[in-house]
Design a protein around this motif. Structure first.
Motif, PDB file in Angstrom:
ATOM      1  N   PRO A 588     -46.320 -10.409  -1.348  1.00  0.00           N
ATOM      2  CA  PRO A 588     -45.648 -11.665  -1.714  1.00  0.00           C
ATOM      3  C   PRO A 588     -44.822 -12.244  -0.565  1.00  0.00           C
ATOM      4  CG  PRO A 588     -45.350 -10.004  -3.425  1.00  0.00           C
ATOM      5  CD  PRO A 588     -45.966  -9.303  -2.249  1.00  0.00           C
ATOM      6  N   ARG A 591     -47.358 -13.989   1.619  1.00  0.00           N
ATOM      7  CA  ARG A 591     -48.011 -15.081   0.889  1.00  0.00           C
ATOM      8  C   ARG A 591     -47.057 -16.254   0.692  1.00  0.00           C
ATOM      9  NH1 ARG A 591     -49.263 -12.368  -3.332  1.00  0.00           N
ATOM     10  NH2 ARG A 591     -47.510 -13.024  -4.630  1.00  0.00           N
ATOM     11  N   ASP A 592     -45.848 -15.963   0.243  1.00  0.00           N
ATOM     12  CA  ASP A 592     -44.886 -17.043   0.007  1.00  0.00           C
ATOM     13  C   ASP A 592     -44.511 -17.743   1.309  1.00  0.00           C
ATOM     14  OD1 ASP A 592     -45.000 -16.238  -2.602  1.00  0.00           O
ATOM     15  OD2 ASP A 592     -43.043 -15.253  -2.614  1.00  0.00           O
ATOM     16  N   VAL A 595     -47.451 -20.150   2.247  1.00  0.00           N
ATOM     17  CA  VAL A 595     -47.455 -21.347   1.400  1.00  0.00           C
ATOM     18  C   VAL A 595     -46.297 -22.265   1.781  1.00  0.00           C
ATOM     19  CG1 VAL A 595     -47.179 -22.179  -0.967  1.00  0.00           C
ATOM     20  CG2 VAL A 595     -48.664 -20.216  -0.493  1.00  0.00           C
ATOM     21  N   ALA A 596     -45.144 -21.666   2.053  1.00  0.00           N
ATOM     22  CA  ALA A 596     -43.976 -22.481   2.427  1.00  0.00           C
ATOM     23  C   ALA A 596     -44.223 -23.271   3.706  1.00  0.00           C
ATOM     24  CB  ALA A 596     -42.761 -21.567   2.597  1.00  0.00           C
ATOM     25  N   GLN A 605     -47.984 -27.247  -3.199  1.00  0.00           N
ATOM     26  CA  GLN A 605     -48.336 -25.846  -3.400  1.00  0.00           C
ATOM     27  C   GLN A 605     -49.605 -25.680  -4.237  1.00  0.00           C
ATOM     28  OE1 GLN A 605     -45.017 -23.493  -4.675  1.00  0.00           O
ATOM     29  NE2 GLN A 605     -46.275 -21.788  -5.409  1.00  0.00           N
ATOM     30  N   CYS A 610     -54.424 -18.790  -2.548  1.00  0.00           N
ATOM     31  CA  CYS A 610     -54.371 -17.591  -1.697  1.00  0.00           C
ATOM     32  C   CYS A 610     -55.080 -16.453  -2.416  1.00  0.00           C
ATOM     33  CB  CYS A 610     -52.924 -17.198  -1.410  1.00  0.00           C
ATOM     34  SG  CYS A 610     -52.051 -18.378  -0.343  1.00  0.00           S
TER      35      CYS A 610
END
Length: 739
Positions: A588, A591-592, A595-596, A605, A610
């Motif tokens: 995470p 991944r986060d 995306v950010a 988003q 993903c």
């Protein structure tokens, strides 16, 4: 008045005599308690004596030694300093004070005490071997070995001196000699835990992993809570790919000592491998808090920042590691791969850092005399392949097709497998070889000897500077002709490697003078087997009403320039979607963060999907949902580019300033998609937008592309293998003619 003074002196003398008598009675009890392994009792009795006679030398000395044995370094130093002040010419006390200072890492002070002790008593073997240990920590290994040798000459049955001598030989990479010293110590004292531990370290360095594991297990049988042994056994398990066992050892070591540096660094490395970046950063920082000069911690911290895409900070940390230790191979390797990812780094910079490895490491390795071979230019040749990736690994997908299609009448194939990991892919590789050598437990010298014994004519490196490489073997030049191919595809910087397989796009003519190797062109820098059982799929855009881009690459290849360009493209196509697939996206934290980065560029988003780890079949199946792939830069895709093309999904590629940033363009052009390759950002966007605007044409290409790939010289693996063999024969003819 005189009478009173005399009376007090007489009374004091009587009291001192009484105290000395009490001390003479108590001291043997303290000594007996110490020798019986009851340090608390010994120290309590010493306290009683010192309350009576604060300057009692023997008691202070015993107290210091007892505290030293128990790791009570403050008490040990205080007691031994007092003892030396009372008897400054007592060599044993000076030697023990030196040991206390050594344990406190005050090595220069320790050296002075030990040298004073030896000057007073030249045959004090404890002081001599203690001085050897101190000199080793001061970076004077040759002097350290000489000190241990003096101790051994005085006391040939002194196990500690043999053990310490072995430890001094390890940093000089004289591992076989170190092993002999440890064996001698163990012959004198079979339960010498430190010698058993040292034997494990030497065996790791020699790549004798089974011997190392046996030594560490034996050391832990003697002392189950030996933190250093647990940490090093974890390191060994990790190198053998036994990650669960490695973590168990690291956890056990850190439970005993939360600041144990080897365990912390091993845990950090293991966390990076598993894409758990936050705990890896924490572990590196804990090491640096206690040792800011740890080049290993700086290098692994750099790896953490690299995984997050912060390449500038990562490069700063690597450079700092090299300032601390200029010949630290792991840091040079990290720098090599970091520059491959740096947007503005070009051929010249990439090859310069590879030459840096040669200058600092490779050139220091003794080269073997040129081996004698039958110089018949047309005879059957022995080709030796060296790799740690004869297993399920992207590199194996690249070189296995060549191995499988070799002409064994013209070429004898010998594979040197340098990894303990084996799986179904290993068996496929093994089936292609005339001779298979499990070389993972061979030292560089032993592997070099084996290659010479096997009479290899052309030795092929399949790793470049990637993990598990055996470039030190290639530095020794055990074969007349040496080649680097496929596994990395960016050159090595080794002048002992004669040729580098590339292609005219990946390494254009103007850049070739920068390479240590002579570039030889294949249809493409790599190839892969066709996809098994793949059936063409309809264009997703026709059912979705919008274009879906795919990026099936490692996320550390998603540079900020690439992400910025993709965001610009998606902004120009507001209904478009992007699917990013990589095993690291199961974390995470990563991944986060990815995306950010898109959201920061204005991409919602919900337009980003993903996908994490899957089987290869599941991975390939996901291409059914992709209209076109976007190749990352400056570090391009390789196998992922082939997979996309073979699945009928064309790839948009941009040519950069280095081999790493031109490989995908070379592959895409090699299968006939010249219009899908550009040299600038505007061209990249123009290609994607033009193709998105003509779904019928894109659907037609999707249906035709697998056949185009299979019929190309780059995509037809049999044709590709013949081109490789033509190269080998040319290299050998040149070698024969050079005589």
């Amino acid at each position: 008045m005189a009478s009173n003074v005399g009376s007090r002196a007489f009374q004091n003398a009587r009291l001192q005599k009484k105290h000395r008598k009490q001390a003479d009675e108590l001291l043997p009890r303290a000594v007996a308690a110490y020798r019986a392994g009851r340090p608390a009792e010994a120290q309590a009795i010493c306290g009683q004596i010192l309350a009576l006679l604060p300057d009692h030398f023997d008691t202070l000395h015993l107290l210091g030694v007892s505290a030293l044995d128990g790791g009570q370094l403050d008490l040990a130093e205080q007691a031994l300093i007092q003892a030396v002040e009372i008897e400054p010419r007592n060599a044993e006390a000076l030697s023990n004070l030196g040991l206390a200072l050594f344990n406190r890492k005050r090595y220069e002070e320790a050296r002075k005490c030990q040298e004073r002790a030896i000057a007073l008593k030249p045959n004090l073997v404890v002081a001599l071997t203690g001085l050897g240990n101190t000199l080793m920590r001061l970076g004077r290994p040759d002097e350290a070995i000489a000190a241990h040798d003096r101790a051994i000459a005085l006391k040939p049955d002194y196990a500690d001196a043999y053990c310490n001598r072995g430890m001094a030989l390890l940093p000089l990479n004289r591992n076989a000699e170190a092993n002999q010293s440890f064996d001698r110590a163990l012959s004198l004292n079979p339960r010498h835990m430190e010698a058993m531990f040292g034997k494990g370290l030497a065996s790791i360095n020699l790549r004798h992993f089974n011997d190392a594991l046996a030594a560490f297990d034996a050391a832990l049988a003697i002392r189950p809570r030996a933190v250093q042994v647990l940490a090093q056994r974890g390191r060994l398990q990790q190198q053998a790919g036994q990650f669960d066992q490695a973590k168990a050892d690291y956890d056990a070591a850190l439970a005993l000592d939360p600041r144990q540096d080897v365990a912390l660094l091993g845990f950090a490395q293991l966390s990076v491998i598993k894409n758990n970046i936050a705990p890896a950063i924490d572990a590196c920082r804990k090491v640096l808090e206690q040792n800011p000069a740890s080049e290993v911690a700086w290098t692994w911290l750099a790896e953490c920042f690299s995984k997050q895409g912060d390449l500038a900070t990562a490069l700063q940390h690597v450079e700092h590691a090299l300032e601390l230790k200029p010949d630290f191979g792991d840091a040079i390797t990290a720098k090599i791969f970091l520059l491959d990812f740096m947007p503005d780094a070009d051929f010249a910079q990439h090859q310069a850092v590879r030459r840096e490895w040669w200058t600092r490491i490779g050139a220091q390795i003794a080269r073997r005399p040129q081996p004698l071979r039958d110089r018949d230019p047309e005879r059957r040749l022995t080709i030796g392949y060296v790799s740690s990736d004869f297993r399920t690994h992207s590199a194996a997908l690249v070189f296995l097709p060549v191995l499988r299609h070799h002409d064994h009448e013209a070429f004898k194939v010998v594979c040197y497998s340098c990894s303990p990991l084996r799986d179904v892919m290993t068996e496929q590789c093994r089936a292609t070889a005339d001779v298979w050598v499990d070389a993972w437990q061979m030292s560089d010298e032993e592997l070099t000897d084996r290659i010479e014994t096997d009479q290899v004519d052309i030795l092929v490196d399949l790793s470049g500077h990637s993990a598990g490489n055996r470039l030190p073997v290639f530095a020794r030049k055990p074969a007349p002709v040496q080649v680097t191919a496929w596994g990395s595809g960016t050159g090595t910087g080794l002048p002992t490697i004669d040729y580098f397989f590339a292609d005219p796009v990946t390494v254009p003519e103007p850049a070739r003078h920068l390479f240590a190797e002579r570039v030889y062109d294949l249809p493409a820098v790599i190839t892969t087997d066709p996809l098994q059982g793949w059936q063409p799929t309809p264009l997703p855009m026709l059912r979705n009403g919008h274009v879906t881009f795919g990026v099936f690459n490692r996320i550390d290849k998603i540079s900020e320039p690439a992400l910025t360009l993709w965001s610009r493209l998606m902004s120009a196509l507001p209904d478009s979607r992007i699917v990013i697939k990589n095993g690291a996206l199961d974390d995470p934290f990563l991944r986060d963060g990815l995306v950010a980065r898109f959201v920061a560029h204005g991409i919602a988003q919900e337009r980003i999907t993903c996908l994490g780890l899957s089987t290869r079949d599941q991975h390939i199946a996901q291409f059914a949902d992709i209209d076109m792939s976007l190749d990352p830069f400056p570090q391009n895709g390789g196998v992922s580019t082939w997979e996309s093309l073979q699945a009928g999904v064309p790839v948009v590629a941009k040519l950069g300033l280095s081999a790493a940033s031109r490989a995908a363009g070379g592959i895409v052009k090699a299968v006939g998609l010249h219009d899908w390759v550009t040299e600038d950002d505007d061209g990249y966007i123009a290609i994607a937008m033009e193709q998105a605007a003509q779904p019928a044409e894109l659907a037609k290409l999707r249906a035709e592309l697998p056949a185009m790939v299979a019929s190309s010289a780059a995509g037809n693996v049999e044709t590709y293998a013949r081109k490789v063999e033509e190269g080998y024969r040319l290299f050998w003819r040149r070698f024969c003619a050079s005589a």
